[in-house]
Scaffold this active site. Structure first.
Site: not given
Ligand code: GRF
Length: 217
Positions: A16, A111, A176
Site C-alpha cells: 500500500n 482495513h 486496496e
Molecule cells: C493490508 O491487507 C491492509 O489491509 C492491512 O495490512 C495489509 C498491509 O499490506 N491493514 P501491505 O503491507 O501494504 O502490503
C-alpha cells in the site's frame, strides 16, 4: 497549494505504501512522504522507501516498557518531520488513546473488510465462513475504537464459489492499492471535510459507508 507532508507507518511488505508512492510520483497526489516508520526492522516496505529516497526509521516496540512509551517515540518522530497526515499501511500495532487523539482527523488506516463488518483479524476467512457474496476494504479515519472511525472509501469485490482465503485476500489487496491512493489524493487536495453530519467530499455528504468503489471502478 503546498505539498502535504505525509508519514507512513508500516510493519510489513508495504504494497500500500508502494501504491501511494506511485500515485505521488505520477503527480496524482499533492503530497510528499517525509518519513516511513516501521516497528519491524525486516519490513520490506523500508526497502521500498529507501529505494525511492524516502527517509526511514525503525522503532522497535519491544525496546519500550509500555505501549504508551513506544507510541510517544513514534509521535515524536512524526512531529519532528512536521507531518500533516499519518497513514497506517499495515501497521500491526494497536495505538494508545493519547496517540490517536494527537492525530485526530489526520490519521488514516486501511482495513481489509467492508467495515463495520469484520473488525479485527482474519477478515477474509470470516467473510468466506459467513457465505458472503461480497467483501472488500475500507479506508477510514482512526479513532480510539479499533477499526471504528469514520469511513472514507470502500472498495467492493465479489466472492466467487472457488475462492479460498488466499484468492480472496489477493483480490482485496489489489483493490486496496486503488482505494488508499484515492483517499490520500482527496485529502491532500483539501477535498475532504468533517461536519456534525459526517464526512464531506467537496460539497457532497458521504453516507456512513464512505465513497463506494464498485468492482470495475
Ligand atoms: C493490508 O491487507 C491492509 O489491509 C492491512 O495490512 C495489509 C498491509 O499490506 N491493514 P501491505 O503491507 O501494504 O502490503
Amino acid at each position: 497549494m503546498s505539498l502535504k507532508r505525509i508519514a507512513v507507518l508500516i510493519s510489513g511488505s508495504g504494497s500500500n505504501l508502494q501504491a501511494i508512492m506511485d500515485a505521488i510520483d505520477s503527480g496524482r497526489i499533492n503530497g510528499q512522504i517525509v518519513q516511513v516508520i516501521s516497528n519491524k526492522a525486516c519490513a520490506y516496505g523500508l526497502e521500498r522507501a529507501t529505494k525511492a529516497g524516502i527517509p526511514t526509521t525503525h522503532i522497535d516496540h519491544k525496546a519500550f516498557a509500555s505501549r504508551e512509551m513506544f507510541d510517544d517515540e513514534v509521535r515524536q518522530c512524526i512531529d519532528a518531520h512536521q507531518a500533516d497526515l499519518v497513514i497506517l499501511a499495515g501497521f500491526m500495532r494497536i495505538l494508545s488513546p493519547a496517540f490517536v487523539q494527537h492525530f485526530s482527523g489526520r490519521m488514516l488506516n486501511i482495513h481489509p473488510s467492508l467495515l463495520p463488518k469484520y473488525k479485527g483479524l482474519h477478515t477474509h476467512k470470516r467473510a468466506l465462513a459467513a457465505g458472503d457474496k461480497e467483501h472488500g476494504c475500507t479506508v477510514h479515519f482512526v479513532t480510539e475504537e479499533l477499526d471504528g472511525g469514520p469511513l472514507l472509501v470502500q472498495a467492493v469485490v465479489p466472492i466467487v464459489t472457488e475462492d479460498n482465503e488466499e484468492s480472496l485476500q489477493n483480490r482485496v489487496h489489489k483493490r486496496e492499492h486503488v482505494a488508499y491512493p484515492l483517499a490520500v489524493e482527496w485529502i491532500c487536495a483539501n477535498r475532504v471535510h468533517f461536519s456534525e453530519n459526517g464526512i464531506h467530499l467537496d460539497d457532497e455528504l458521504l453516507d456512513n459507508s464512505g465513497f463506494r468503489l464498485g468492482y470495475e471502478a
